[in-house]
Write a protein that holds these residues in place. Structure first.
Motif, PDB file in Angstrom:
ATOM      1  N   LEU A 123       0.813  -1.211   0.000  1.00 52.11           N
ATOM      2  CA  LEU A 123       0.000   0.000   0.000  1.00 52.11           C
ATOM      3  C   LEU A 123       0.848   1.265   0.000  1.00 52.11           C
ATOM      4  O   LEU A 123       0.492   2.252  -0.657  1.00 52.11           O
ATOM      5  CB  LEU A 123      -0.918   0.002   1.220  1.00 52.11           C
ATOM      6  CG  LEU A 123      -2.088  -0.973   1.196  1.00 52.11           C
ATOM      7  CD1 LEU A 123      -2.780  -0.997   2.541  1.00 52.11           C
ATOM      8  CD2 LEU A 123      -3.077  -0.603   0.092  1.00 52.11           C
ATOM      9  N   GLY A 124       1.960   1.251   0.715  1.00 51.19           N
ATOM     10  CA  GLY A 124       2.742   2.479   0.842  1.00 51.19           C
ATOM     11  C   GLY A 124       1.900   3.562   1.504  1.00 51.19           C
ATOM     12  O   GLY A 124       1.350   3.355   2.590  1.00 51.19           O
ATOM     13  N   ASP A 125       1.744   4.692   0.841  1.00 55.29           N
ATOM     14  CA  ASP A 125       0.940   5.794   1.385  1.00 55.29           C
ATOM     15  C   ASP A 125      -0.523   5.733   0.941  1.00 55.29           C
ATOM     16  O   ASP A 125      -1.320   6.613   1.287  1.00 55.29           O
ATOM     17  CB  ASP A 125       1.533   7.136   0.949  1.00 55.29           C
ATOM     18  CG  ASP A 125       2.924   7.374   1.533  1.00 55.29           C
ATOM     19  OD1 ASP A 125       3.175   6.878   2.652  1.00 55.29           O
ATOM     20  OD2 ASP A 125       3.745   8.025   0.868  1.00 55.29           O
ATOM     21  N   THR A 126      -0.876   4.692   0.195  1.00 60.21           N
ATOM     22  CA  THR A 126      -2.248   4.557  -0.298  1.00 60.21           C
ATOM     23  C   THR A 126      -3.152   4.007   0.806  1.00 60.21           C
ATOM     24  O   THR A 126      -2.777   3.074   1.517  1.00 60.21           O
ATOM     25  CB  THR A 126      -2.297   3.609  -1.515  1.00 60.21           C
ATOM     26  OG1 THR A 126      -1.359   4.046  -2.492  1.00 60.21           O
ATOM     27  CG2 THR A 126      -3.691   3.573  -2.115  1.00 60.21           C
ATOM     28  N   LYS A 127      -4.337   4.548   0.936  1.00 57.18           N
ATOM     29  CA  LYS A 127      -5.281   4.055   1.935  1.00 57.18           C
ATOM     30  C   LYS A 127      -5.859   2.721   1.489  1.00 57.18           C
ATOM     31  O   LYS A 127      -6.233   2.540   0.335  1.00 57.18           O
ATOM     32  CB  LYS A 127      -6.403   5.070   2.154  1.00 57.18           C
ATOM     33  CG  LYS A 127      -5.929   6.348   2.821  1.00 57.18           C
ATOM     34  CD  LYS A 127      -7.098   7.287   3.102  1.00 57.18           C
ATOM     35  CE  LYS A 127      -6.622   8.551   3.821  1.00 57.18           C
ATOM     36  NZ  LYS A 127      -7.752   9.480   4.117  1.00 57.18           N
ATOM     37  N   GLU A 128      -5.941   1.788   2.446  1.00 53.54           N
ATOM     38  CA  GLU A 128      -6.378   0.435   2.122  1.00 53.54           C
ATOM     39  C   GLU A 128      -7.793   0.388   1.571  1.00 53.54           C
ATOM     40  O   GLU A 128      -8.114  -0.411   0.687  1.00 53.54           O
ATOM     41  CB  GLU A 128      -6.278  -0.461   3.355  1.00 53.54           C
ATOM     42  CG  GLU A 128      -6.623  -1.919   3.084  1.00 53.54           C
ATOM     43  CD  GLU A 128      -6.349  -2.819   4.270  1.00 53.54           C
ATOM     44  OE1 GLU A 128      -6.728  -4.010   4.198  1.00 53.54           O
ATOM     45  OE2 GLU A 128      -5.768  -2.341   5.262  1.00 53.54           O
ATOM     46  N   SER A 130      -9.319   2.574  -0.200  1.00 55.72           N
ATOM     47  CA  SER A 130      -9.507   3.316  -1.451  1.00 55.72           C
ATOM     48  C   SER A 130      -9.509   2.342  -2.629  1.00 55.72           C
ATOM     49  O   SER A 130      -9.063   1.198  -2.522  1.00 55.72           O
ATOM     50  CB  SER A 130      -8.376   4.333  -1.641  1.00 55.72           C
ATOM     51  OG  SER A 130      -7.141   3.674  -1.872  1.00 55.72           O
ATOM     52  N   ALA A 131     -10.011   2.807  -3.764  1.00 53.44           N
ATOM     53  CA  ALA A 131     -10.032   1.956  -4.963  1.00 53.44           C
ATOM     54  C   ALA A 131      -8.616   1.569  -5.373  1.00 53.44           C
ATOM     55  O   ALA A 131      -8.357   0.412  -5.740  1.00 53.44           O
ATOM     56  CB  ALA A 131     -10.733   2.698  -6.107  1.00 53.44           C
ATOM     57  N   GLU A 132      -7.694   2.516  -5.289  1.00 56.27           N
ATOM     58  CA  GLU A 132      -6.307   2.229  -5.646  1.00 56.27           C
ATOM     59  C   GLU A 132      -5.693   1.221  -4.675  1.00 56.27           C
ATOM     60  O   GLU A 132      -4.957   0.311  -5.080  1.00 56.27           O
ATOM     61  CB  GLU A 132      -5.479   3.509  -5.647  1.00 56.27           C
ATOM     62  CG  GLU A 132      -4.026   3.299  -6.070  1.00 56.27           C
ATOM     63  CD  GLU A 132      -3.185   4.562  -5.977  1.00 56.27           C
ATOM     64  OE1 GLU A 132      -1.972   4.491  -6.244  1.00 56.27           O
ATOM     65  OE2 GLU A 132      -3.746   5.628  -5.621  1.00 56.27           O
ATOM     66  N   LYS A 136      -4.174  -2.499  -5.486  1.00 51.44           N
ATOM     67  CA  LYS A 136      -2.821  -2.921  -5.129  1.00 51.44           C
ATOM     68  C   LYS A 136      -2.834  -4.245  -4.367  1.00 51.44           C
ATOM     69  O   LYS A 136      -2.025  -5.136  -4.639  1.00 51.44           O
ATOM     70  CB  LYS A 136      -2.135  -1.842  -4.281  1.00 51.44           C
ATOM     71  CG  LYS A 136      -1.698  -0.616  -5.066  1.00 51.44           C
ATOM     72  CD  LYS A 136      -0.947   0.360  -4.170  1.00 51.44           C
ATOM     73  CE  LYS A 136      -0.374   1.531  -4.962  1.00 51.44           C
ATOM     74  NZ  LYS A 136       0.388   2.465  -4.088  1.00 51.44           N
ATOM     75  N   ILE A 137      -3.751  -4.365  -3.426  1.00 49.89           N
ATOM     76  CA  ILE A 137      -3.834  -5.602  -2.645  1.00 49.89           C
ATOM     77  C   ILE A 137      -4.254  -6.770  -3.524  1.00 49.89           C
ATOM     78  O   ILE A 137      -3.740  -7.888  -3.405  1.00 49.89           O
ATOM     79  CB  ILE A 137      -4.802  -5.425  -1.459  1.00 49.89           C
ATOM     80  CG1 ILE A 137      -4.224  -4.416  -0.470  1.00 49.89           C
ATOM     81  CG2 ILE A 137      -5.056  -6.764  -0.767  1.00 49.89           C
ATOM     82  CD1 ILE A 137      -5.155  -4.045   0.651  1.00 49.89           C
TER      83      ILE A 137
END
Length: 281
Positions: A123-128, A130-132, A136-137
């Motif tokens: 995820l890095g700085d991406t919120k879990e 969120s669509a992005e 990623k997951i």
């Protein structure tokens, strides 16, 4: 007589998201039909190899960085850890809060917090939520699904490699503790981070496994090519007549290669097989 071709998986046969490019699939199938034979030569244990890869016309597998070898479904080599030494190693990793997974042909056995650590790294700085983040997951779910987190299922007599995902202590601390007792190298998975790595059985590597395989099938080093991208492929190149580094390979491997091809996603495997006139593209 066709050539023997060894394929590393991560960063070579598969791209950075674990997918085999269509160009590589088509070229391998065509080269196989033209009489050439392919063998996987990977740091992954057999349980970690995807169906997409296994569905290719593969004649055998060198796995666990050389600790396991099968030819046409027959296991000709399987080296495992001494269970007592393995448990000491696990205790050391857990004491230093280093996540890990034990690799065996029965499966991949994860430390308590490994899955959550891998999700955080992905995820890095991406919120879990969120669509992005969900995208990623989803891209790593194939690997997360392989991890078994029930320690009662571990057979400590059947572990052939340990991979660790480490952000707690310098890699050099682990290396200083165990490099003389085991075979160690830094992880070939960039997302794991520079202090992560692999621990295998001393005296076992891709070169020793290739030599065992070639003796079994009665072929010579000069009949062989190998495609690789990481520094753990340096010894693989020593065991074959022609070593081919991917365009995305480490600089050290490129310096040792007989030839440098394109990257995985640029069709490097297909490009070289066509250049050698093993396929038509």
């Amino acid at each position: 007589m066709g050539k023997i071709i060894f394929l590393d998986i991560d960063g070579t046969l598969c791209n950075d998201v674990g997918v085999v490019p269509a160009s590589a699939k088509q070229a391998i199938i065509q080269a196989y039909e033209n009489g050439h034979r392919f063998y996987l030569c990977t740091g992954r244990s057999k349980a970690e190899i995807s169906e997409e890869v296994l569905d290719l016309p593969i004649s055998g597998i060198i796995g666990a960085g050389g600790g396991y070898c099968e030819v046409d479904g027959e296991v000709i080599l399987h080296q495992v850890f001494d269970s007592n030494e393995l448990k000491k190693l696990i205790s050391f990793l857990e004491e230093h809060r280093v996540e890990y997974y034990l690799e065996s042909n029965q499966g991949l056995f994860a430390s308590a917090n490994l899955k959550s650590r891998l999700i955080q790294l992905t995820l890095g700085d991406t919120k879990e939520d969120s669509a992005e983040g969900q995208e990623k997951i989803a891209a790593i779910n194939w690997f997360l699904d392989l991890l078994i987190d029930d320690p009662s299922l571990i057979d400590y007599e059947d572990v052939n490699k340990v991979s660790f995902v480490n952000h707690s202590i310098p890699y050099e601390v682990i290396e200083a503790e165990y490099d003389g007792d085991f075979y160690m190298l830094r992880s070939t998975v960039p997302a794991f981070g520079p202090d992560s790595g692999e621990i295998g059985i001393k005296g076992i590597n891709k070169k020793t496994a290739i030599e065992t395989l070639l003796k079994h099938i009665q072929r010579d080093k000069e009949d062989c090519l190998a495609f690789g991208d990481g520094n753990n492929d340096l010894v693989m190149f020593e065991a074959v007549g022609t070593g081919i580094a991917m365009g995305n390979a480490k600089d050290e491997l490129k310096a040792a290669a007989d030839e440098i091809t394109l990257t995985h996603d640029e069709g490097g495997i297909a490009h070289t097989l066509a250049k050698l006139d093993y396929v038509k593209i």
